[in-house]
Design a protein around this motif. Sequence first.
Motif, PDB file in Angstrom:
ATOM      1  N   VAL A  21      37.331  74.254  -0.382  1.00 41.83           N
ATOM      2  CA  VAL A  21      37.632  73.977  -1.780  1.00 41.83           C
ATOM      3  C   VAL A  21      37.927  75.306  -2.463  1.00 41.83           C
ATOM      4  N   ASN A  22      39.103  75.423  -3.066  1.00 40.61           N
ATOM      5  CA  ASN A  22      39.375  76.673  -3.766  1.00 40.61           C
ATOM      6  C   ASN A  22      39.479  76.537  -5.282  1.00 40.61           C
ATOM      7  N   ASP A  23      39.389  75.297  -5.776  1.00 39.47           N
ATOM      8  CA  ASP A  23      39.420  75.149  -7.230  1.00 39.47           C
ATOM      9  C   ASP A  23      38.845  73.786  -7.605  1.00 39.47           C
ATOM     10  N   ILE A  24      38.457  73.646  -8.871  1.00 36.10           N
ATOM     11  CA  ILE A  24      38.082  72.325  -9.365  1.00 36.10           C
ATOM     12  C   ILE A  24      38.757  72.104 -10.712  1.00 36.10           C
ATOM     13  N   LYS A  49      32.241  81.680  -9.125  1.00 34.04           N
ATOM     14  CA  LYS A  49      33.258  82.185 -10.043  1.00 34.04           C
ATOM     15  C   LYS A  49      34.165  81.035 -10.529  1.00 34.04           C
ATOM     16  N   VAL A  50      34.549  80.157  -9.590  1.00 34.71           N
ATOM     17  CA  VAL A  50      35.395  79.016  -9.964  1.00 34.71           C
ATOM     18  C   VAL A  50      34.701  78.183 -11.045  1.00 34.71           C
ATOM     19  N   LEU A  51      33.406  77.919 -10.845  1.00 32.47           N
ATOM     20  CA  LEU A  51      32.678  77.095 -11.822  1.00 32.47           C
ATOM     21  C   LEU A  51      32.623  77.760 -13.193  1.00 32.47           C
ATOM     22  N   THR A  52      32.368  79.073 -13.225  1.00 28.00           N
ATOM     23  CA  THR A  52      32.276  79.735 -14.530  1.00 28.00           C
ATOM     24  C   THR A  52      33.642  79.823 -15.200  1.00 28.00           C
ATOM     25  N   GLU A  53      34.697  79.896 -14.404  1.00 28.45           N
ATOM     26  CA  GLU A  53      36.035  79.943 -15.010  1.00 28.45           C
ATOM     27  C   GLU A  53      36.467  78.584 -15.545  1.00 28.45           C
ATOM     28  N   ARG A  54      36.087  77.518 -14.846  1.00 36.26           N
ATOM     29  CA  ARG A  54      36.603  76.196 -15.197  1.00 36.26           C
ATOM     30  C   ARG A  54      35.678  75.422 -16.136  1.00 36.26           C
TER      31      ARG A  54
END
Lengths: 452, 452
Positions: B84-87, B277-282
Motif C-alpha cells: 500500500v503506498n497511499d490512502i 507519513k502517509v497517514l499524517t499527510e492524508r
Amino acid sequence: MESLDNQPPHQVVIVGGGFGGLYAAKALAKAAVNVTLIDKRNFHLFQPLLYQVATGALSPADISSPLRSVLSKSKNTKVLLGEVNDIDPEAQKVILGDEVVPYDTLIVATGAKHSYFGKDDWEEFAPGLKTVEDALLMRRRIFTAFEAAEKEVDPQVRRAWLTFVIVGGGPTGVELAGAIAELAYHTLKEDFRNIDTCEAQVLLLEGLDRILPPFAPELSAEAEASLTRMGVTVQTKALVTNIKDDVVTIKQNDTVTEIAAKTVLWAAGVKASAMGKVLTERTSAECDRAGRVIVEPDLSIKKHSNIFVVGDLANFSDQNGKPLPGVAPVAKQEGEYVASLIQQRLQGKTLPPFHYIDRGSLAMIGQNYAVVDLGFIKLTGFFAWLFWLLIHIYFLIEFDNKLVVMIQWGWNYFTRNRGARLITGREAFQEIEFEDTNGYYKQDKNRPTVNV
Amino acid sequence: MESLDNQPPHQVVIVGGGFGGLYAAKALAKAAVNVTLIDKRNFHLFQPLLYQVATGALSPADISSPLRSVLSKSKNTKVLLGEVNDIDPEAQKVILGDEVVPYDTLIVATGAKHSYFGKDDWEEFAPGLKTVEDALLMRRRIFTAFEAAEKEVDPQVRRAWLTFVIVGGGPTGVELAGAIAELAYHTLKEDFRNIDTCEAQVLLLEGLDRILPPFAPELSAEAEASLTRMGVTVQTKALVTNIKDDVVTIKQNDTVTEIAAKTVLWAAGVKASAMGKVLTERTSAECDRAGRVIVEPDLSIKKHSNIFVVGDLANFSDQNGKPLPGVAPVAKQEGEYVASLIQQRLQGKTLPPFHYIDRGSLAMIGQNYAVVDLGFIKLTGFFAWLFWLLIHIYFLIEFDNKLVVMIQWGWNYFTRNRGARLITGREAFQEIEFEDTNGYYKQDKNRPTVNV
C-alpha cells in the motif's frame, strides 16, 4: 611416495565439498596425511533433496551440513573457504586468487552445473536446480506465480501464471513435477479466493521416449501413469526448441506447439564445472562433450597419477564403456576409493581399478508413491515411497542429525502443508514486484537475477 | 454503520500481517464482515525469534507462517500480496500502485523499521534486524567473519574480524550478544585450525546506564553479570558517535574510544514505517518524533473513527502518559481490541477505551539463562530460560505447528550445534568474496547490498 618419519606429512588437497570430496575427506580422517578441503561454500549440500527446498517442503539448512562441523573431529583436516581458479601440476599447487596451496595428491570434485545445450539465454526463463540459491529462486517463482494468478484479471494471462513447465524427465524433473502437482491440487487448494489452484497445469517434458531413463522401462511406465493420476501432463519425445518471453516451443514428432507458461523449470542437462577446463588446459587430460574429465581406471588423470577426479566432474567408463551417471552414490564410492588408494600408495601398495557397485535408483513421485529399481527387485507405490524416505534419512544422518527433516516430513505428510513456502529476496521479475521493507530490492531490469 | 441484510457486508481492510494485523484478522474470522489483509510478504514473521535466524540456530521458515495458510479457514478473509503506498480517506480507499481497494474500516499495522537517528550511512556497516533478509545478512556477516579470520595473516586485521559489536542493550541486543558469545566460545570452538574462536570479542553497547531498560533494575544487573560470565563485554552509558570503515567510535563519559570491528550489528533504534507519513499527510493524525501515529483512546485516529492504527506504528499512551513499547503483546492486544470494537459498532454498541494488560517481559541470555519480569514475580537462570522456551513455543504453535522448532532447539541444546549456519547469497563485502556457482554474485561494489 613413502612417508618417512622425518618428512612432512603427505598433503592431500580436495577441491569441492560435495559427495565426492566430502566422502574422500571423511575416509582420510584417520590416515597419516594432512588434508585440506577447499570449497566455495561453507556447507555440504544434500542435492538429492534440493527439489524439496524448491517446492517449499524443507528449508536450505535442513539439507545442508556445515563442512567445518562435519569435519571438526578430523584433526588432520583443514577446511578452506575459497574458489580454486587454477592449478599448477608441475609445482604441485592449487591457486585461489592470491593464495597458493601446495599438494602431494590432488582430488578434484567440483561437480557439474546445469547446461542449456548452448542456449544460455534460456536460463533467465528456465532456471536450473544445483545450488541453494537456485532452489530459492525456483521457490520464489513457483509461489509468486500463484500470487500473480490470484491478482490477474485477464484469463489468458492467469492461465499462463498457472502453467508450470518442467523440462527434463529424469529424477529431478519427475520429483519437481510431482511436488508442484501436490502443491496445486492439495496444499494450496483452500488458500486463494479468486483462483482455483486445481486449474493449474503441470507439464513434464522429456525428449526421449520415456521418463526416468535410468530405470527399467516398466517402472518408467508406472511412474508416468502415477504422475498422470496426480494431474501432471507427461509428454515424451517432446523436444524443447525455444524458451522465450513466457512461451515454450515444443517439437513433438513433426508437430510444433507453443505453450504460454510463466514458470519454466530446467531439469534437462548438466555440464562439467569450470575446473574441467582448467584440468584439460594444464594437463594432458581429455574431456568428453559435456566437459567431464576422462579418467584412468584408478580415477587419476592421464600422466598425472597424483591428480584424481571424482564425482560428476569425472567421466569414468564402466565395463560396458558407458560413463557412470552423475549421482551421489557414484561420487561417494569414487571419493572413498581414492582415499583408500592414497593410503595404499603411501604403504607402497596399490589397488585394483575402481569398480562401481550400483545399488539401484530411486525417485519420489508424490505422497505415498515412489519408484525403486534395485535391479534384483523393483518396487512402486507405498513401499517404494517408504524405502525412499528411509534411504534419504539414513544418508542425511550420516553427516548431521537431521531428525528435524523427519519431523518436518511427518508433519507435511499428515497435513499436506508446506511450511517453507516463503517468497523471499528479489529478482527482476517480469510483471509483478514485491518490495522488501528496506527497499533493497527495487525493480531494476538491468541487474542480474539475485535471490534470497 | 449497522449492517442491514440487503447491504453489502462491511469491508475491513487490514494493512500489514505482523502481530497487530494478523491477530485482528483472526479475531474477525467469524464476524459478519469481509476482511482483506494486505501485506508485502506472503508470510507472517515471528520477529521475537529473528535473532535465532541471524545466529544460525533456526531457518527463516521455522519462524514464518504463510499468511494464506494461517487464514485459509477464514472464509470471509482475502489475502492480498502487495504494498500500500497511499490512502484516500474521503473515498475510503487504499491504493496499491494501479490497484485500489475500498474499505469501510481500515486497520493500519505496518510496524516499524530500524532507525539510525539520522545517520543513515551507518546502515551499510551496522545492519539492523527486522526482516528475514536482515537476519540472513547478519548470519552471513557473522559466519563470514570467522572464515575471514581463519584466512587472515595480519594479527590486527584478524582481531577486527573476531570483534563483534552489538549496538543497543534492549532484548534484541542482549539476545544477539548472548548467541554470538555461545557461537564463539562453544559451537565453533573445534571447527577452525588457524584461529582460536575463544579469542573473539563480543561487545554490547548501551547508551543508558543499564541494559534491558524495560526490566526491573535488579534483573538488568543480573543479566549483565550473566553476559559477562559468558564472555560478553557489556558497556553501559556508551554512546556510539560514529560507525565507519570497520571502526566504531564510542563516547563513554568523556572518553572517546575507537574499536576496530568488522562486524557491527544494530539493535538500537526504530522508527515508524512509511505508512505513518502517509497517514499524517492524508488525515489530521499527528506523529511523535519516531514517526509513530498518535492514536485516540480507542486506537482510531483523530477525526477518522473508521481508521485504526495498531502495533509498532501506533503511539498509544498508557495511564502514565508513556507510549506503550513496540513489542508483540501490545500489537496483539491492540489488534484484538480493534476487531472487537468493529463488531460492537456494527451492533450499534461501543467499547471502553483500550487498556493494555502488561503480562511482563522476558529476554533470553544464553543456554540455561534468561530473565523474566512478570511484575509480581521475577525469575532468572534456568527456570526463566525454561519459561522463555515454553512461552515462545506456545505462541509459535498458535499459528502453525512449529514442533520442528522444538526439536531443533532440543538438538541445539544437547549438542550446542547450530545447523543453520549457511553463508548464502552475496553482498558487496569489504574484503573477501565468495562466488556462487552460477556467478550470480560477482563482486561489484556499486551494487546495493543484497542477501540470500
